[in-house]
Design a protein around this motif. Structure first.
Motif, PDB file in Angstrom:
ATOM      1  N   SER A  29      38.584  56.279  18.746  1.00  0.00           N
ATOM      2  CA  SER A  29      37.203  55.748  17.988  1.00  0.00           C
ATOM      3  C   SER A  29      37.599  55.058  16.838  1.00  0.00           C
ATOM      4  N   TRP A  30      38.417  55.033  15.996  1.00  0.00           N
ATOM      5  CA  TRP A  30      38.812  54.195  14.799  1.00  0.00           C
ATOM      6  C   TRP A  30      39.525  52.907  15.244  1.00  0.00           C
ATOM      7  N   ILE A  31      39.949  52.666  16.262  1.00  0.00           N
ATOM      8  CA  ILE A  31      40.702  51.476  16.552  1.00  0.00           C
ATOM      9  C   ILE A  31      39.465  50.618  17.057  1.00  0.00           C
ATOM     10  N   SER A  32      39.379  49.508  16.425  1.00  0.00           N
ATOM     11  CA  SER A  32      38.059  48.713  16.680  1.00  0.00           C
ATOM     12  C   SER A  32      38.691  47.029  16.956  1.00  0.00           C
ATOM     13  N   ILE A  33      38.130  46.711  17.975  1.00  0.00           N
ATOM     14  CA  ILE A  33      38.423  45.139  18.196  1.00  0.00           C
ATOM     15  C   ILE A  33      37.401  44.227  17.710  1.00  0.00           C
ATOM     16  N   ILE A  39      34.212  46.494  19.382  1.00  0.00           N
ATOM     17  CA  ILE A  39      34.652  47.526  20.566  1.00  0.00           C
ATOM     18  C   ILE A  39      35.819  48.426  20.000  1.00  0.00           C
ATOM     19  N   THR A  40      35.351  49.629  20.526  1.00  0.00           N
ATOM     20  CA  THR A  40      36.319  50.537  20.131  1.00  0.00           C
ATOM     21  C   THR A  40      37.151  51.231  21.455  1.00  0.00           C
ATOM     22  N   LEU A  41      38.117  52.046  21.056  1.00  0.00           N
ATOM     23  CA  LEU A  41      38.815  52.420  22.488  1.00  0.00           C
ATOM     24  C   LEU A  41      38.376  53.898  22.531  1.00  0.00           C
ATOM     25  N   LEU A  73      33.561  65.483   9.616  1.00  0.00           N
ATOM     26  CA  LEU A  73      34.967  64.797   9.362  1.00  0.00           C
ATOM     27  C   LEU A  73      34.620  63.581   9.993  1.00  0.00           C
ATOM     28  N   PRO A  74      35.097  62.532   9.434  1.00  0.00           N
ATOM     29  CA  PRO A  74      34.699  60.961  10.097  1.00  0.00           C
ATOM     30  C   PRO A  74      35.541  60.657  11.275  1.00  0.00           C
ATOM     31  N   VAL A  75      35.251  61.013  12.343  1.00  0.00           N
ATOM     32  CA  VAL A  75      35.813  61.078  13.568  1.00  0.00           C
ATOM     33  C   VAL A  75      35.106  60.091  14.685  1.00  0.00           C
ATOM     34  N   PHE A  76      34.001  59.335  14.383  1.00  0.00           N
ATOM     35  CA  PHE A  76      33.222  58.590  15.200  1.00  0.00           C
ATOM     36  C   PHE A  76      33.606  57.305  14.810  1.00  0.00           C
ATOM     37  N   SER A  77      33.064  56.354  15.423  1.00  0.00           N
ATOM     38  CA  SER A  77      33.401  54.806  15.095  1.00  0.00           C
ATOM     39  C   SER A  77      33.255  54.707  13.637  1.00  0.00           C
ATOM     40  N   ASN A  78      34.028  53.603  13.216  1.00  0.00           N
ATOM     41  CA  ASN A  78      33.860  53.262  11.625  1.00  0.00           C
ATOM     42  C   ASN A  78      33.960  54.360  10.843  1.00  0.00           C
ATOM     43  N   GLY A  84      23.216  62.688  11.648  1.00  0.00           N
ATOM     44  CA  GLY A  84      22.507  61.660  11.586  1.00  0.00           C
ATOM     45  C   GLY A  84      22.982  60.631  12.681  1.00  0.00           C
ATOM     46  N   ARG A  85      24.369  60.792  12.600  1.00  0.00           N
ATOM     47  CA  ARG A  85      24.937  59.800  13.645  1.00  0.00           C
ATOM     48  C   ARG A  85      24.891  60.423  15.106  1.00  0.00           C
ATOM     49  N   LEU A  86      24.964  61.509  15.389  1.00  0.00           N
ATOM     50  CA  LEU A  86      24.739  62.279  16.836  1.00  0.00           C
ATOM     51  C   LEU A  86      23.130  61.968  16.957  1.00  0.00           C
ATOM     52  N   LEU A  87      22.105  62.203  16.026  1.00  0.00           N
ATOM     53  CA  LEU A  87      20.948  62.165  16.324  1.00  0.00           C
ATOM     54  C   LEU A  87      20.231  60.898  16.256  1.00  0.00           C
ATOM     55  N   GLY A  88      20.987  59.797  15.752  1.00  0.00           N
ATOM     56  CA  GLY A  88      20.452  58.631  15.449  1.00  0.00           C
ATOM     57  C   GLY A  88      20.535  57.795  16.906  1.00  0.00           C
TER      58      GLY A  88
END
Length: 192
Positions: A29-33, A39-41, A73-78, A84-88
């Motif tokens: 999720s951290w690898i972004s094109i 686009i993440t992997l 823990l910052p495991v989602f993209s970016n 907030g990220r999950l419920l957004g």
């Protein structure tokens, strides 16, 4: 019949696989094109995880990944995290990853090393994630902005830019799964 010690060893192995693949999903999720829409992997990591571990352990890996992100823990993209990220608006896609893992894992359990079945299951799993995530996006976006978003607009924003990259990621994930399964079977290492 397995002894009690063998059963506990299997459970320990399962926990290790689940943890390792939750970490793999986070790294993916951290690898972004950087394109017009980054686009993440992430989906590729989930497809590989479920393709190798099967439905139960694959879905548990995704759940662990989500819980780790939920606690901060910052495991989602970016490198994001939190409720907030999950419920957004885009949280439905993250939750939809559970469905992707269940579908890919079920096909993997059933069809094993058949590349066409893995690829088909990955496309199907990603499509189900699109449906769930887009419905979620439309509902949450309407609640937060107090204006409705049309289905064509939601698809143009959340799905269409990702279709071709996700097909490529599914093809790569299928290849990785088949290659790793063959390699592990040749080395007499059993993942299941």
């Amino acid at each position: 019949m397995k002894s009690r010690k063998e059963k506990s060893k299997l459970k320990t192995t399962d926990i290790v696989y689940i943890g390792v693949f939750a970490a793999v999903i986070a790294v993916c999720s951290w690898i972004s094109i950087p394109l017009t829409v980054p686009i993440t992997l992430q989906t590729m990591g989930i497809c590989v995880c479920a393709g190798l571990l099967g439905a139960k352990r694959g879905a548990l890996s995704v759940l662990v990944y989500m819980l780790i992100g939920l606690i901060g823990l910052p495991v989602f993209s970016n490198f994001t995290s939190g409720a907030g990220r999950l419920l957004g608006p885009t949280g439905g896609y993250i939750i939809g990853f559970i469905f992707t893992a269940l579908i890919v894992g079920a096909f993997s359990n059933r069809f094993g090393k058949r590349a066409w079945a893995l690829f088909f299951s990955m496309i199907l799993g990603i499509a189900v994630c699109y449906v769930f995530g887009t419905a979620w996006f439309m509902i949450v976006y309407a609640e937060k902005s107090e204006t409705a978003v049309s289905l064509p607009s939601a698809l143009a924003t959340c799905v269409i830019p990702f279709i071709i990259p996700d097909i490529i990621k599914a093809a790569c994930a299928s290849f990785i799964c088949i290659s790793l399964k063959n390699m592990l079977n040749n080395k007499k290492i059993v993942v299941k």
